[in-house]
Design an enzyme around this catalytic site. Structure first.
Site, mmCIF file in Angstrom:
data_model
loop_
_atom_site.group_PDB
_atom_site.id
_atom_site.type_symbol
_atom_site.label_atom_id
_atom_site.label_comp_id
_atom_site.label_asym_id
_atom_site.label_seq_id
_atom_site.Cartn_x
_atom_site.Cartn_y
_atom_site.Cartn_z
ATOM 1 C CG HIS A 1 -11.415 74.832 -47.853
ATOM 2 N ND1 HIS A 1 -12.398 75.682 -47.412
ATOM 3 C CD2 HIS A 1 -11.812 73.601 -47.482
ATOM 4 C CE1 HIS A 1 -13.352 74.983 -46.812
ATOM 5 N NE2 HIS A 1 -13.006 73.720 -46.846
ATOM 6 C CE LYS B 1 -11.098 74.329 -42.676
ATOM 7 N NZ LYS B 1 -12.460 74.614 -42.198
ATOM 8 C CE1 TYR C 1 -16.441 74.938 -44.463
ATOM 9 C CE2 TYR C 1 -16.085 75.350 -42.138
ATOM 10 C CZ TYR C 1 -15.854 74.589 -43.269
ATOM 11 O OH TYR C 1 -15.047 73.485 -43.188
ATOM 12 C CG ASP D 1 -12.397 73.947 -38.761
ATOM 13 O OD1 ASP D 1 -11.181 73.790 -38.965
ATOM 14 O OD2 ASP D 1 -13.268 73.801 -39.664
HETATM 15 N N1 NAP Z 1 -11.600 71.085 -44.354
HETATM 16 C C1 NAP Z 1 -12.654 70.588 -44.931
HETATM 17 O O1 NAP Z 1 -12.696 70.415 -46.157
HETATM 18 C C2 NAP Z 1 -13.855 70.229 -44.089
HETATM 19 C C3 NAP Z 1 -14.889 69.448 -44.641
HETATM 20 C C4 NAP Z 1 -15.960 69.118 -43.816
HETATM 21 C C5 NAP Z 1 -16.014 69.550 -42.499
HETATM 22 N N2 NAP Z 1 -15.007 70.327 -41.991
HETATM 23 C C6 NAP Z 1 -15.049 70.820 -40.584
HETATM 24 O O2 NAP Z 1 -15.311 69.732 -39.703
HETATM 25 C C7 NAP Z 1 -16.468 70.028 -38.919
HETATM 26 C C8 NAP Z 1 -17.210 68.744 -38.562
HETATM 27 O O3 NAP Z 1 -17.670 68.057 -39.691
HETATM 28 P P1 NAP Z 1 -19.228 67.891 -39.965
HETATM 29 O O4 NAP Z 1 -19.884 69.176 -39.654
HETATM 30 O O5 NAP Z 1 -19.400 67.314 -41.278
HETATM 31 O O6 NAP Z 1 -19.698 66.731 -39.052
HETATM 32 P P2 NAP Z 1 -19.724 66.022 -37.652
HETATM 33 O O7 NAP Z 1 -19.218 66.860 -36.541
HETATM 34 O O8 NAP Z 1 -19.117 64.699 -37.909
HETATM 35 O O9 NAP Z 1 -21.280 65.817 -37.495
HETATM 36 C C9 NAP Z 1 -22.156 66.870 -37.234
HETATM 37 C C10 NAP Z 1 -23.536 66.268 -36.972
HETATM 38 O O10 NAP Z 1 -23.462 65.407 -35.834
HETATM 39 C C11 NAP Z 1 -24.478 65.728 -34.913
HETATM 40 N N3 NAP Z 1 -23.890 65.493 -33.589
HETATM 41 C C12 NAP Z 1 -22.930 66.240 -32.988
HETATM 42 N N4 NAP Z 1 -22.595 65.706 -31.808
HETATM 43 C C13 NAP Z 1 -23.353 64.604 -31.638
HETATM 44 C C14 NAP Z 1 -23.451 63.639 -30.600
HETATM 45 N N5 NAP Z 1 -22.698 63.724 -29.502
HETATM 46 N N6 NAP Z 1 -24.346 62.640 -30.757
HETATM 47 C C15 NAP Z 1 -25.110 62.552 -31.857
HETATM 48 N N7 NAP Z 1 -25.058 63.435 -32.890
HETATM 49 C C16 NAP Z 1 -24.182 64.456 -32.771
HETATM 50 C C17 NAP Z 1 -24.825 67.163 -35.177
HETATM 51 O O11 NAP Z 1 -26.167 67.429 -34.869
HETATM 52 P P3 NAP Z 1 -26.570 68.466 -33.668
HETATM 53 O O12 NAP Z 1 -26.097 69.816 -34.097
HETATM 54 O O13 NAP Z 1 -28.059 68.360 -33.620
HETATM 55 O O14 NAP Z 1 -25.885 67.986 -32.424
HETATM 56 C C18 NAP Z 1 -24.599 67.272 -36.682
HETATM 57 O O15 NAP Z 1 -25.742 66.845 -37.365
HETATM 58 C C19 NAP Z 1 -17.260 71.001 -39.805
HETATM 59 O O16 NAP Z 1 -18.229 71.711 -39.076
HETATM 60 C C20 NAP Z 1 -16.151 71.856 -40.359
HETATM 61 O O17 NAP Z 1 -15.740 72.828 -39.397
HETATM 62 C C21 NAP Z 1 -13.927 70.651 -42.769
#
Ligand code: NAP
Ligand code: NAG
Ligand code: NAG
Ligand code: NAG
Ligand code: NAG
Length: 319
Positions: free
Chosen positions: A131, A98, A69, A64
């Site tokens: 997006h 996106k 980004y 994704d």
């Molecule tokens: N469409 C949209 O508008 C939109 C908006 C936001 C996000 N997104 C997409 O969704 C993805 C995920 O969202 P996100 O990046 O906000 O957050 P997330 O995946 O909920 O959280 C990422 C964080 O969690 C930590 N983490 C990952 N696995 C873990 C585990 N097993 N145990 C403990 N901590 C863990 C990571 O640190 P480490 O790297 O140190 O493991 C990082 O700090 C984004 O990367 C993006 O691709 C889309």
């Protein structure tokens, strides 16, 4: 004297090959049941290529990304690397990107996707998303119904195989359906234990629109804005469920999203956690487990897109 067992929990052992690893979209294509998120700080851009390579080597097949980004080049280098080494073929991967936030017209979509494809070094993506329904960066002209016509155009040109939206609410979805030729196949929205987002999920699922769940770890991980929501991987509800299946609470959260028939998009650049987050195919939550986790809902989003929050987010991610 007989020892009395107060209760006996029977957990069925599931063969890892039995649980499905893909979902059928309304356009007839199958999408991998877990995605790998790539949103990160631009200061840490160097981490992206090795992390995506490792994710694909660990079994993720869906990536994704987004024009916003600013990492499509790094993602593209990783894809080229794994394909050239024979780890996967292009057809085995599902690449989602996106539309640039600055595009608000039908005509703007084709050049924007062409620019993304060039950075990704691909001749098509698997899924292209609008997006946001909102004019986040305040461009002069912005109408997502027009933009959607442009998305339909690039699908006809075969530059993307599937099409969808992100951050659309029920009204937005209904407007697209009432005014368009093609139906979105997915809606990518925030879903996690403290933002269960049940209404939009139910609405989309009733229309055969698949939900991609972003920010799966909610406020269990550090976030740029403190909304005063307490949420932790040590939550007793999650710990009890995790112990029952012999998994981690983070895996329970991801399985919860899959068992709600959504596709989670965890992000990690850590070797162990990349593997942990896809080791999800030897257990499945019961309806009771899902209901217990739903009760952690606080109806507070990690990601808000009002101008004030957006400024903080852009600053945090260096965008
Ligand atoms: N469409 C949209 O508008 C939109 C908006 C936001 C996000 N997104 C997409 O969704 C993805 C995920 O969202 P996100 O990046 O906000 O957050 P997330 O995946 O909920 O959280 C990422 C964080 O969690 C930590 N983490 C990952 N696995 C873990 C585990 N097993 N145990 C403990 N901590 C863990 C990571 O640190 P480490 O790297 O140190 O493991 C990082 O700090 C984004 O990367 C993006 O691709 C889309
Ligand atoms: C969703 O769409 C797929 C592909 O067209 C179709 O096979 C399936 O029956 C649909 N499901 C529902 C509930 O309409
Ligand atoms: C849905 O989002 C639109 C902007 O795209 C907004 O105008 C509308 O108020 C929202 N509706 C609901 C019910 O939240
Ligand atoms: C789109 O691409 C697929 C796979 O490469 C191909 O089978 C199909 O014929 C193409 N369709 C058009 C209209 O070019
Ligand atoms: C969180 O709580 C603190 C202290 O009550 C308050 O100052 C702050 O504005 C709250 N944050 C948000 C985003 O509501």
């Amino acid at each position: 004297m007989y020892r009395i067992l107060n209760f006996l929990v029977i957990v069925s052992v599931i063969n890892a090959d039995v649980l499905p690893k893909s979902v059928l979209l309304n356009d007839g294509r199958r999408i991998p049941i877990i995605s790998y998120g790539t949103l990160g700080k631009t200061q840490d851009l160097d981490l992206i290529k090795p992390a995506v390579i490792q994710a694909i080597e660990s079994g993720y097949r869906q990536i994704d990304t987004a024009a916003a980004y600013e990492n499509e080049e790094q993602v593209g280098e990783a894809i080229a690397d794994v394909i050239s080494r024979g780890i996967v073929t292009r057809e085995e991967l599902w690449i989602t990107t996106k539309l640039n936030l600055e595009v608000g017209t039908r005509e703007g979509v084709l050049p924007a996707l062409q620019a993304s494809l060039k950075k990704l070094k691909l001749d098509y993506v698997d899924l292209y998303l609008i997006h946001s329904p909102e004019n986040l960066v305040l461009v002069q002209e912005y109408d997502y119904l027009n933009v959607w016509k442009g998305v339909e155009d690039v699908r006809r040109l075969n530059l993307t195989r599937s099409i969808g939206v992100s951050n659309f609410n029920i009204t937005d979805i209904n407007r697209v359906l009432a005014n368009s030729e093609m139906v979105p196949s997915v809606n990518e929205v925030e879903v996690n234990p403290t933002y269960t987002n049940s209404e939009i999920i139910a609405h989309c699922q009733s229309l055969n629109i698949t939900i991609l769940s972003y920010a799966p770890f909610g406020f269990m991980v550090p976030r740029p804005i403190d909304y005063n929501v307490t949420s932790t991987f040590k939550d007793p509800v999650l710990v009890r469920i995790a112990q029952k299946y012999g998994k981690t609470t983070s895996q329970v959260v991801l399985r919860y999203l899959i068992d709600r028939k959504t596709i989670p998009i965890p992000r990690s650049t850590n070797t162990e956690r990349i593997k942990l987050n896809i080791d999800l195919f030897d257990f499945r939550l019961s309806q009771e487990d899902i209901s217990s986790i739903n009760e952690l809902n606080k109806d507070v989003k990690v990601y808000n897109f009002d101008q004030e929050a957006l400024a903080i987010l852009f600053d945090y991610y260096g965008l």
